[in-house]
Design a protein around this motif. Structure first.
Motif, PDB file in Angstrom:
ATOM      1  N   ASP A 174      -1.765 -18.181 -16.449  1.00 19.73           N
ATOM      2  CA  ASP A 174      -1.497 -18.846 -15.174  1.00 19.73           C
ATOM      3  C   ASP A 174      -0.059 -19.344 -15.037  1.00 19.73           C
ATOM      4  O   ASP A 174       0.291 -19.966 -14.032  1.00 19.73           O
ATOM      5  CB  ASP A 174      -2.469 -20.002 -14.946  1.00 19.73           C
ATOM      6  N   ASP A 175       0.774 -19.098 -16.032  1.00 26.46           N
ATOM      7  CA  ASP A 175       2.167 -19.541 -15.953  1.00 26.46           C
ATOM      8  C   ASP A 175       3.003 -18.669 -16.890  1.00 26.46           C
ATOM      9  O   ASP A 175       2.610 -18.435 -18.042  1.00 26.46           O
ATOM     10  CB  ASP A 175       2.282 -21.016 -16.351  1.00 26.46           C
ATOM     11  N   ILE A 176       4.141 -18.193 -16.401  1.00 29.90           N
ATOM     12  CA  ILE A 176       5.032 -17.348 -17.201  1.00 29.90           C
ATOM     13  C   ILE A 176       6.439 -17.923 -17.094  1.00 29.90           C
ATOM     14  O   ILE A 176       6.944 -18.152 -15.987  1.00 29.90           O
ATOM     15  CB  ILE A 176       5.028 -15.885 -16.712  1.00 29.90           C
ATOM     16  N   GLN A 177       7.070 -18.151 -18.241  1.00 29.16           N
ATOM     17  CA  GLN A 177       8.399 -18.753 -18.234  1.00 29.16           C
ATOM     18  C   GLN A 177       9.334 -18.021 -19.188  1.00 29.16           C
ATOM     19  O   GLN A 177       8.938 -17.660 -20.299  1.00 29.16           O
ATOM     20  CB  GLN A 177       8.319 -20.229 -18.635  1.00 29.16           C
ATOM     21  N   LEU A 178      10.561 -17.829 -18.745  1.00 28.87           N
ATOM     22  CA  LEU A 178      11.632 -17.344 -19.613  1.00 28.87           C
ATOM     23  C   LEU A 178      12.365 -18.576 -20.118  1.00 28.87           C
ATOM     24  O   LEU A 178      13.039 -19.272 -19.362  1.00 28.87           O
ATOM     25  CB  LEU A 178      12.580 -16.420 -18.835  1.00 28.87           C
ATOM     26  N   SER A 179      12.187 -18.874 -21.410  1.00 29.27           N
ATOM     27  CA  SER A 179      12.727 -20.098 -21.995  1.00 29.27           C
ATOM     28  C   SER A 179      13.373 -19.773 -23.334  1.00 29.27           C
ATOM     29  O   SER A 179      13.419 -18.615 -23.750  1.00 29.27           O
ATOM     30  CB  SER A 179      11.606 -21.133 -22.201  1.00 29.27           C
ATOM     31  N   LEU A 180      13.850 -20.812 -24.002  1.00 25.83           N
ATOM     32  CA  LEU A 180      14.410 -20.662 -25.340  1.00 25.83           C
ATOM     33  C   LEU A 180      13.359 -21.062 -26.363  1.00 25.83           C
ATOM     34  O   LEU A 180      12.806 -22.158 -26.292  1.00 25.83           O
ATOM     35  CB  LEU A 180      15.658 -21.536 -25.507  1.00 25.83           C
ATOM     36  N   LEU A 181      13.097 -20.169 -27.310  1.00 27.12           N
ATOM     37  CA  LEU A 181      12.097 -20.428 -28.347  1.00 27.12           C
ATOM     38  C   LEU A 181      12.772 -20.361 -29.710  1.00 27.12           C
ATOM     39  O   LEU A 181      13.516 -19.432 -30.000  1.00 27.12           O
ATOM     40  CB  LEU A 181      10.979 -19.394 -28.266  1.00 27.12           C
ATOM     41  N   ARG A 182      12.495 -21.366 -30.532  1.00 28.60           N
ATOM     42  CA  ARG A 182      13.098 -21.409 -31.863  1.00 28.60           C
ATOM     43  C   ARG A 182      12.427 -20.407 -32.791  1.00 28.60           C
ATOM     44  O   ARG A 182      11.195 -20.352 -32.898  1.00 28.60           O
ATOM     45  CB  ARG A 182      12.939 -22.807 -32.437  1.00 28.60           C
ATOM     46  N   VAL A 183      13.256 -19.590 -33.464  1.00 32.32           N
ATOM     47  CA  VAL A 183      12.761 -18.698 -34.503  1.00 32.32           C
ATOM     48  C   VAL A 183      13.492 -19.011 -35.795  1.00 32.32           C
ATOM     49  O   VAL A 183      14.631 -19.475 -35.784  1.00 32.32           O
ATOM     50  CB  VAL A 183      12.954 -17.208 -34.137  1.00 32.32           C
ATOM     51  N   ARG A 184      12.830 -18.769 -36.920  1.00 29.56           N
ATOM     52  CA  ARG A 184      13.434 -19.050 -38.216  1.00 29.56           C
ATOM     53  C   ARG A 184      14.545 -18.054 -38.541  1.00 29.56           C
ATOM     54  O   ARG A 184      14.510 -16.901 -38.121  1.00 29.56           O
ATOM     55  CB  ARG A 184      12.380 -18.981 -39.317  1.00 29.56           C
ATOM     56  N   GLU A 185      15.491 -18.520 -39.339  1.00 29.29           N
ATOM     57  CA  GLU A 185      16.533 -17.651 -39.834  1.00 29.29           C
ATOM     58  C   GLU A 185      16.004 -16.887 -41.044  1.00 29.29           C
ATOM     59  O   GLU A 185      15.305 -17.441 -41.891  1.00 29.29           O
ATOM     60  CB  GLU A 185      17.754 -18.481 -40.244  1.00 29.29           C
ATOM     61  N   ASN A 186      16.311 -15.592 -41.108  1.00 31.79           N
ATOM     62  CA  ASN A 186      15.838 -14.775 -42.220  1.00 31.79           C
ATOM     63  C   ASN A 186      16.247 -15.363 -43.564  1.00 31.79           C
ATOM     64  O   ASN A 186      17.407 -15.703 -43.778  1.00 31.79           O
ATOM     65  CB  ASN A 186      16.407 -13.350 -42.113  1.00 31.79           C
ATOM     66  N   ASN A 187      15.260 -15.483 -44.470  1.00 32.60           N
ATOM     67  CA  ASN A 187      15.506 -15.886 -45.860  1.00 32.60           C
ATOM     68  C   ASN A 187      16.107 -17.281 -45.996  1.00 32.60           C
ATOM     69  O   ASN A 187      16.657 -17.618 -47.048  1.00 32.60           O
ATOM     70  CB  ASN A 187      16.422 -14.868 -46.564  1.00 32.60           C
ATOM     71  N   ALA A 188      16.030 -18.099 -44.953  1.00 32.51           N
ATOM     72  CA  ALA A 188      16.562 -19.457 -45.046  1.00 32.51           C
ATOM     73  C   ALA A 188      15.636 -20.310 -45.901  1.00 32.51           C
ATOM     74  O   ALA A 188      14.412 -20.248 -45.776  1.00 32.51           O
ATOM     75  CB  ALA A 188      16.712 -20.074 -43.662  1.00 32.51           C
ATOM     76  N   GLN A 189      16.208 -21.126 -46.777  1.00 35.40           N
ATOM     77  CA  GLN A 189      15.408 -21.977 -47.655  1.00 35.40           C
ATOM     78  C   GLN A 189      14.974 -23.265 -46.947  1.00 35.40           C
ATOM     79  O   GLN A 189      13.941 -23.826 -47.252  1.00 35.40           O
ATOM     80  CB  GLN A 189      16.207 -22.322 -48.915  1.00 35.40           C
ATOM     81  N   GLY A 190      15.774 -23.748 -46.031  1.00 35.17           N
ATOM     82  CA  GLY A 190      15.451 -24.974 -45.322  1.00 35.17           C
ATOM     83  C   GLY A 190      14.892 -24.687 -43.948  1.00 35.17           C
ATOM     84  O   GLY A 190      14.300 -23.642 -43.690  1.00 35.17           O
ATOM     85  N   ARG A 191      15.103 -25.617 -43.039  1.00 31.72           N
ATOM     86  CA  ARG A 191      14.618 -25.463 -41.669  1.00 31.72           C
ATOM     87  C   ARG A 191      15.814 -25.181 -40.759  1.00 31.72           C
ATOM     88  O   ARG A 191      16.410 -26.108 -40.197  1.00 31.72           O
ATOM     89  CB  ARG A 191      13.873 -26.723 -41.226  1.00 31.72           C
ATOM     90  N   SER A 192      16.160 -23.924 -40.637  1.00 30.80           N
ATOM     91  CA  SER A 192      17.249 -23.519 -39.754  1.00 30.80           C
ATOM     92  C   SER A 192      16.859 -22.230 -39.056  1.00 30.80           C
ATOM     93  O   SER A 192      16.054 -21.445 -39.574  1.00 30.80           O
ATOM     94  CB  SER A 192      18.557 -23.334 -40.542  1.00 30.80           C
TER      95      SER A 192
END
Length: 473
Positions: free
Chosen positions: A409-427
């Motif tokens: 019922d709703d479609i949005q083009l937004s920014l979604l956070r994705v993980r960085e490949n092989n990152a050890q922390g949260r980036s």
């Protein structure tokens, strides 16, 4: 549909099918299925673009309609997919930006302390675990010895006599340095975050991590602001505020989206704009300006209504995706758990009654200010294929099967956070994504309770890959 497009969709469907395997069948991180989402390749595609005419909108450039209306069925009629949704997209550009997790600072904690607690006597307790005194240890040892003697130790403490004897020896060693009196009496807080250690179990071992926390009470009011002392642990930043301990009453009523023409008797006395202004005062106190309202609705019961308001981050004026769900851990098993940032308020006629802010983030380098996206027609074809790939298998249940219904019922083009490949922390990165909000029904029973927005599907708008919210990529 072109052969090239069919091959691309088939590949993505295979990737998704593999991602939906039971946990015991998951491939190892080194296998190709996990690595096929090539972050560098995706970032390269995003920057491979010519500068469009300044006056051309995203809708014009990529053929984005104002609304999508579709009805599809499958699995011999056991699957029905209904889409009737407005499509929201930013005007001119979708950036890609680096992002990382960051706990709340002492400066922020001080600002919130003054905003909510000025003029009140705010008390703080030792936020760490209870410290056993010599008297506590003596009493525990005597209890264990008595229960060993009368044969009740296993029933009372879930320890064998041998395990209890070992625990007694440990306590006797701890007794040597234990304090005579506990230093956990409440004191008046000045808003300072205190460093303490928290313990939790991963199912096999006890893990200890340090965290800075401001934890204060003033009567029934409570405020907690947390920042991990290390970046590579399981603990993340969070903020909690509540005005009293009777807020559960607002969650017993049926929450509902507020119609613009709803009578005053079915809403709080203050307007939604006034409620938003109160939230804005908190953001200004924190020095936060990159947020915007994403969803608001009414909850409670007649005579005692309140607003629920969700906010999201913005980057260059473009909103991030609203994700109201939480994910307990990393399903891939190879990275730290990282829930999506969530900012939520409960506002009554008396003001802000509750606020929570989980997994705060900070943005960094702008990788590209104007990412190249797939045309809407390509996205629409991918969506049709993927929805059938996800939901047709769910109709297979025992011998009779079951009916599955999906509504968007709703479609949005937004920014979604994705993980960085092989990152050890949260980036990771904020990337352009098509997000499809809706509900799933099994034999007419909805899988989602309430009116919080539920993400049924998220598609990377640059390369068309499915983004698994639990994994973060």
């Amino acid at each position: 549909m072109s052969c090239k497009m069919k091959k691309a969709i088939s590949l993505m469907a295979a990737m998704l099918a593999a991602a939906l395997l039971p946990a015991g069948c998951q491939p190892t991180p080194e296998q190709p299925i996990v690595m096929q989402k090539d972050m560098e390749q995706m970032l390269g595609k995003a920057q491979d673009t010519q500068s469009p005419a300044a006056e051309q909108t995203l809708a014009e450039r990529y053929g984005i309609p104002e609304r999508l209306t579709e009805e599809w069925s499958g699995a011999d009629g056991k699957l029905s997919i209904r889409i009737d949704a407005p499509i929201a997209a930013p005007e001119h550009a979708m950036p890609i930006v680096r992002v990382r997790a960051e706990g709340f600072s002492q400066e922020t904690a001080t600002a919130l302390f003054h905003h909510f607690m000025d003029g009140k006597t705010a008390m703080t307790y030792n936020p760490g675990p209870h410290v056993m005194t010599k008297a506590d240890i003596e009493a525990t040892i005597l209890l264990y010895k008595q229960q060993i003697a009368d044969g009740t130790i296993e029933a009372q403490q879930m320890m064998t006599p041998e395990e209890a004897e070992e625990e007694i020896r440990r306590l006797e060693e701890e007794y040597r340095t234990a304090p005579a009196a506990a230093d956990d009496e409440p004191v008046v807080s000045d808003g300072a975050m205190l460093l303490h250690e928290e313990s939790y179990s991963d199912g096999q071992t006890v893990i200890k991590e340090r965290i800075y926390e401001l934890s204060v009470t003033a009567g029934e009011e409570y405020l907690s602001v947390r920042r991990p002392a290390q970046d590579n642990g399981s603990l993340t930043g969070s903020l909690q505020y509540s005005a009293d301990d009777d807020l559960g009453r607002f969650y017993n009523g049926a929450p509902r989206v507020l119609p613009e023409n709803a009578p005053q008797s079915e809403r709080p006395s203050l307007s939604l704009e006034e409620a938003g202004a109160l939230c804005g005062e908190v953001f200004r106190a924190m020095g936060v300006s990159d947020v915007q309202l994403a969803q608001a609705y009414v909850t409670g019961s007649p005579g005692d209504y309140a607003y629920i308001l969700y906010y999201v981050r913005t980057v260059a004026g473009v909103p991030a995706v609203l994700c109201t769900e939480s994910f307990a851990g990393s399903e891939s098993g190879v990275s730290l758990p990282w829930n999506y940032e969530q900012i939520r308020f409960l506002v009554t006629d008396g003001g802000i009654a509750e606020m929570s802010w989980d997994s705060p983030t900070v943005t960094g380098e702008v990788v590209t200010e104007n990412a190249r996206l797939l045309a809407w027609q390509e996205i629409r074809e991918i969506v049709e294929t993927i929805l059938f790939t996800i939901y047709e298998p769910k109709t297979e249940f025992e011998d009779a099967g079951r009916r599955i219904g999906v509504t968007i019922d709703d479609i949005q083009l937004s920014l979604l956070r994705v993980r960085e490949n092989n990152a050890q922390g949260r980036s990771g990165f904020y990337v352009p994504a098509w997000v499809f909000y809706g509900e799933e029904y099994m034999d007419d029973f909805p899988s989602v309770v309430g009116v919080d927005k539920h993400i049924a599907l998220a598609i990377n708008a640059v390369d068309g890959s499915v983004i698994d919210l639990a994994k973060g990529y």
